[in-house]
Scaffold this active site. Structure first.
Site, PDB file in Angstrom:
ATOM      1  N   CYS A   2       0.873  -1.178   0.000  1.00 46.62           N
ATOM      2  CA  CYS A   2       0.000   0.000   0.000  1.00 46.62           C
ATOM      3  C   CYS A   2       0.903   1.219   0.000  1.00 46.62           C
ATOM      4  CB  CYS A   2      -0.903   0.003   1.236  1.00 46.62           C
ATOM      5  SG  CYS A   2      -1.906   1.503   1.382  1.00 46.62           S
ATOM      6  N   GLU A 114      -3.798   1.066  -6.561  1.00 51.99           N
ATOM      7  CA  GLU A 114      -2.756   0.176  -7.082  1.00 51.99           C
ATOM      8  C   GLU A 114      -2.721   0.339  -8.595  1.00 51.99           C
ATOM      9  OE1 GLU A 114      -0.396  -1.284  -5.862  1.00 51.99           O
ATOM     10  OE2 GLU A 114      -0.850  -1.871  -3.793  1.00 51.99           O
TER      11      GLU A 114
END
Length: 272
Positions: A2, A114
């Site tokens: 992340c 992402e």
């Protein structure tokens, strides 16, 4: 992993969701749709109040710097490399072992980003070099529109170059715990040719805790590593959805709600 997320909820909203008892108005952060490492973020934790003789843990909303700096670090620069901690080894690593035992937090988010890299283009006779397309960002967010409570750790670091009363003498930093990405089908539609699961987007994902685990995770009195590890269970399959968003999110200087605009499909790839 992340490495970028969105956090637009204000302290009043977060206080209600997480049953926060104490937060400092002076630490209010602006809505941020492009949270990046080293930025200040909100964290929810249970800890005795600063300057109080009462040792009872109090649910607090605190501002921390994203990128954990261990207490033994000589400088805060190493925090840039410590934005994530792997759930599989977080209880063993020297940088995370102590905070895992007693300094756990929740990092509220709207969702995280992402990037998916398109497969290489097959080269032709006139151009023997393979080409790849522009990476397409996806936004992963709770399917029900609720808050994403990412499991995190926090730590205190003392800057010995400054006197104790200096406002920057103490740093409070944090990290996001990650786990293997789910291979189960995502909720909703990711667009034509979009990924079918989180694992197709990235092999790692933030470890998101469901509300029934919040109290136990935040409890500083719970210090048995094996007992704590049992709490690190991802939410049920289908709890999140993912959709393509504008590539402008790739530049951390861009910020605004337009970054989480849902596109009907991946942006047209530009080969280079």
């Amino acid at each position: 992993m992340c490495g970028r997320y969105a956090a637009s909820r204000g302290p009043e909203d977060l206080a209600g969701i997480f049953e926060v008892e104490k937060w400092d108005v002076a630490e209010t952060l602006e809505a941020d749709w492009n949270v990046a490492p080293t930025k200040d973020v909100y964290a929810v934790l249970d800890r005795p109040l600063r300057g109080s003789d009462d040792t009872r843990p109090v649910r607090q909303l605190r501002v921390m710097r994203w990128g954990l700096v261990p207490g033994w670090a000589k400088s805060p620069e190493m925090g840039v490399k410590m934005i994530n901690a792997r759930a599989e080894t977080v209880h063993e690593k020297s940088s995370y072992r102590r905070p895992f035992a007693s300094r756990r937090c929740l990092l509220p988010a709207d969702g995280y980003y992402e990037w998916v890299t398109p497969p290489q283009q097959v080269p032709g006779a006139e151009d023997p070099k393979p080409k790849r397309g522009r990476r397409q960002p996806y936004f992963v967010t709770p399917a029900d529109g609720g808050v994403m409570a990412m499991a995190g750790l926090y730590e205190f670091w003392r800057d010995r170059t400054l006197p104790g009363e200096h406002p920057r003498a103490w740093w409070v930093t944090c990290t996001v715990i990650t786990t293997e990405a789910e291979t189960t089908p995502l909720a909703g539609d990711t667009g034509e040719g979009g990924p079918a699961s989180l694992a197709e987007i990235h092999p790692r994902m933030p470890l998101v805790l469901t509300p029934d685990r919040w109290d136990a995770w935040l409890d500083p009195g719970r210090d048995d590593p094996e007992e704590i590890r049992e709490l690190l269970v991802p939410p049920p399959p289908g709890s999140v959805r993912a959709y393509p968003v504008p590539s402008t999110v790739s530049d951390v200087r861009n910020n605004g709600p337009e970054l989480v605009t849902e596109l009907s499909g991946p942006e047209e790839a530009t080969l280079f």
